[in-house]
Design a protein around this motif. Structure first.
Motif, PDB file in Angstrom:
ATOM      1  N   GLY A   1     -57.281   8.833 -57.933  1.00 17.62           N
ATOM      2  CA  GLY A   1     -55.901   9.228 -58.252  1.00 17.62           C
ATOM      3  C   GLY A   1     -54.894   8.203 -57.758  1.00 17.62           C
ATOM      4  N   VAL A   2     -55.134   7.718 -56.544  1.00 18.91           N
ATOM      5  CA  VAL A   2     -54.187   6.760 -55.966  1.00 18.91           C
ATOM      6  C   VAL A   2     -54.191   5.466 -56.772  1.00 18.91           C
ATOM      7  N   PHE A   3     -55.376   5.105 -57.300  1.00 18.15           N
ATOM      8  CA  PHE A   3     -55.468   3.885 -58.112  1.00 18.15           C
ATOM      9  C   PHE A   3     -54.667   4.056 -59.402  1.00 18.15           C
ATOM     10  N   LEU A   4     -54.889   5.193 -60.085  1.00 20.36           N
ATOM     11  CA  LEU A   4     -54.187   5.420 -61.352  1.00 20.36           C
ATOM     12  C   LEU A   4     -52.680   5.512 -61.131  1.00 20.36           C
ATOM     13  N   ARG A   5     -52.284   6.230 -60.086  1.00 17.10           N
ATOM     14  CA  ARG A   5     -50.855   6.403 -59.834  1.00 17.10           C
ATOM     15  C   ARG A   5     -50.186   5.060 -59.500  1.00 17.10           C
ATOM     16  N   ASN A   6     -50.848   4.293 -58.634  1.00 17.11           N
ATOM     17  CA  ASN A   6     -50.259   3.006 -58.259  1.00 17.11           C
ATOM     18  C   ASN A   6     -50.252   2.032 -59.433  1.00 17.11           C
ATOM     19  N   LEU A   7     -51.314   2.084 -60.238  1.00 15.60           N
ATOM     20  CA  LEU A   7     -51.355   1.211 -61.416  1.00 15.60           C
ATOM     21  C   LEU A   7     -50.222   1.584 -62.369  1.00 15.60           C
ATOM     22  N   HIS A   8     -49.998   2.892 -62.522  1.00 14.77           N
ATOM     23  CA  HIS A   8     -48.915   3.377 -63.384  1.00 14.77           C
ATOM     24  C   HIS A   8     -47.568   2.918 -62.843  1.00 14.77           C
ATOM     25  N   ARG A   9     -47.395   3.054 -61.543  1.00 17.23           N
ATOM     26  CA  ARG A   9     -46.127   2.721 -60.910  1.00 17.23           C
ATOM     27  C   ARG A   9     -45.828   1.221 -60.989  1.00 17.23           C
ATOM     28  N   TRP A  10     -46.830   0.422 -60.628  1.00 17.74           N
ATOM     29  CA  TRP A  10     -46.609  -1.032 -60.629  1.00 17.74           C
ATOM     30  C   TRP A  10     -46.469  -1.569 -62.054  1.00 17.74           C
ATOM     31  N   SER A  11     -47.224  -0.990 -62.982  1.00 18.67           N
ATOM     32  CA  SER A  11     -47.083  -1.426 -64.373  1.00 18.67           C
ATOM     33  C   SER A  11     -45.701  -1.079 -64.906  1.00 18.67           C
ATOM     34  N   ALA A  12     -45.179   0.067 -64.455  1.00 23.31           N
ATOM     35  CA  ALA A  12     -43.842   0.462 -64.888  1.00 23.31           C
ATOM     36  C   ALA A  12     -42.813  -0.558 -64.406  1.00 23.31           C
ATOM     37  N   HIS A  13     -42.918  -0.935 -63.129  1.00 25.58           N
ATOM     38  CA  HIS A  13     -42.005  -1.960 -62.597  1.00 25.58           C
ATOM     39  C   HIS A  13     -42.184  -3.265 -63.368  1.00 25.58           C
ATOM     40  N   ALA A  14     -43.447  -3.630 -63.600  1.00 21.77           N
ATOM     41  CA  ALA A  14     -43.735  -4.886 -64.292  1.00 21.77           C
ATOM     42  C   ALA A  14     -43.187  -4.860 -65.714  1.00 21.77           C
ATOM     43  N   MET A  15     -43.283  -3.699 -66.368  1.00 20.78           N
ATOM     44  CA  MET A  15     -42.822  -3.620 -67.757  1.00 20.78           C
ATOM     45  C   MET A  15     -41.310  -3.835 -67.836  1.00 20.78           C
TER      46      MET A  15
END
Lengths: 247, 164
Positions: free
Chosen positions: A106-120
């Motif tokens: 869960g932490v991987f998916l959430r962090n990936l979602h969060r960082w990808s959002a910033h990156a986008m």
């Protein structure tokens, strides 16, 4: 082995089922290649042929492709996150904590979602700056620039609506401040704020509305505009790869 | 086909154009009416008629709980209850800039907003910061049970004290 695999693939491509799906087969000629692109619903948005120069890194820095990449990562990570997250006041924060500490990966998916959002957000801005400073927004691509600005707005709205979902202090006050900015719109400001929040304060209705916007309305709108954006690249003569030299 | 055969066909088309025009007008008109209806319907649907929000009137308990010279902040209801020399008055704790919750700083004797640094006196008067207006005063009164009630629904235009 390699030969037999290639043969098997060739046989597979010859089957009736394969041909019913893909119609045109692969082949060594330009016509085959063109048909393979043209007759695929996803690929047909892009050109059959492009200038070699427009593939080079320095022309685009691949910023548009990278933006699309982050968008796809966000869709792929966002859907699994939806399975553990309830957009309700008593549960939202606890679900976010569960995703970090109790759910496997869960932490991987959430962090990936969060960082990808910033990156986008960063990549979309960079993409627009790159297009602007290269002058790629000029006719005949002016309409695609407008579509790009719409996509920037959609990116920012997606980022903003997602910001509320953890339902922590930062989220609550950020949305309180942000929604009060809406009140500054002349005449209709407080009405729009009321509709966006579904009430007078950031509360259960606001959480649910932001969730629906974040997970359904805005991604769908973004997907549609991305499709138009890509199709217009082809229609406007391909990626802008530099000044056309006048004789 | 000969020219003679074409002519009546053309004439028929000429007649059909005006009829077509009428249908187009009718069609576009109905679509416009449907869109206007859908917009109204959508607005009505999106604006909730019943809100499950806390009541704007809060019970702040007995006025004896607020000794003279005290400034009390109720975090939950976002109001200040101040006991000044002229009596008790109530003020909104919501910053007039962008709606953050301000905080009473007893060591400085001022009210400060953590978001963008607005500062107010204990009477709500703006000292500095981006806030465009002073903190609004709220209507306060004592009910028949002797409890202090505060109405947060709208700001008071003037100062109002509750004398005990």
């Amino acid at each position: 082995m390699a030969n037999s695999l290639a043969e098997q693939l060739a046989n597979l491509r010859d089957t009736r089922v394969w041909r019913s799906i893909f119609r045109s087969g692969f082949g060594p000629t330009n016509l085959h290649r063109a048909l393979a692109v043209q007759q695929n619903v996803f690929l047909h948005l892009s050109s059959v042929k492009i200038r070699k120069r427009s593939l080079s890194f320095r022309v685009t820095w691949f910023l548009g492709t990278l933006s699309l990449g982050t968008f796809l990562i966000l869709v792929a990570t966002g859907i699994p996150l939806m399975l553990y997250y309830h957009p309700s006041v008593p549960q939202a924060y606890a679900d976010m904590k569960d995703l970090r500490f109790a759910v496997s990966a869960g932490v991987f998916l959430r962090n990936l979602h969060r960082w990808s959002a910033h990156a986008m957000v960063l990549l979309v801005f960079a993409h627009l700056f790159k297009v602007f400073y290269r002058g790629a927004y000029r006719p005949p691509r002016e309409f695609n620039w407008v579509i790009g600005v719409v996509l920037l707005m959609l990116t920012l709205f997606l980022s903003y609506t997602g910001y509320l979902l953890p339902w922590d202090q930062l989220a609550f006050w950020a949305i309180t401040v942000g929604s009060n900015l809406i009140s500054a719109v002349p005449v209709f400001g407080t009405k729009i704020r009321f509709l966006v929040l579904g009430g007078h304060t950031v509360n259960a209705n606001a959480l649910l509305r932001f969730y629906v916007l974040h997970c359904v309305v805005l991604p769908l709108a973004a997907a549609i505009f991305v499709a138009i954006h890509f199709w217009r690249i082809r229609k406007d003569g391909g990626i802008y790869s530099g000044e056309i030299k006048k004789p | 086909m000969s020219d003679d055969a074409k002519k009546p066909e053309g004439a028929e088309n000429d007649a059909a154009v005006s009829r077509r025009q009428a249908f187009v007008t009718l069609g576009v008109g109905s679509i416009c009416a449907a869109c206007a209806g859908a917009a109204m319907f959508g607005y009505e649907f999106l604006a909730p008629n019943v809100l499950y929000e806390p009541s704007p009137v809060v019970n702040a308990g007995k006025p004896d709980g607020y000794p003279a010279g005290s400034v009390t902040q109720d975090q939950q209801s976002a109001v200040y209850i101040v006991h000044g020399p002229e009596g008790i008055y109530a003020m909104s704790a919501v910053c007039t800039h962008l709606g953050c919750l301000t905080a009473w700083k007893p060591e400085l004797g001022i009210i400060a907003c953590p978001c963008h640094g607005s500062k107010f006196t204990r009477a709500g008067v703006k000292i500095e910061g981006p806030a465009p207006h002073p903190l609004p005063w709220l209507r306060a009164w004592i009910n028949e049970d002797g409890d202090l009630l505060i109405d947060r629904s709208e700001p008071l235009g003037q100062k109002q004290f509750v004398r005990t």
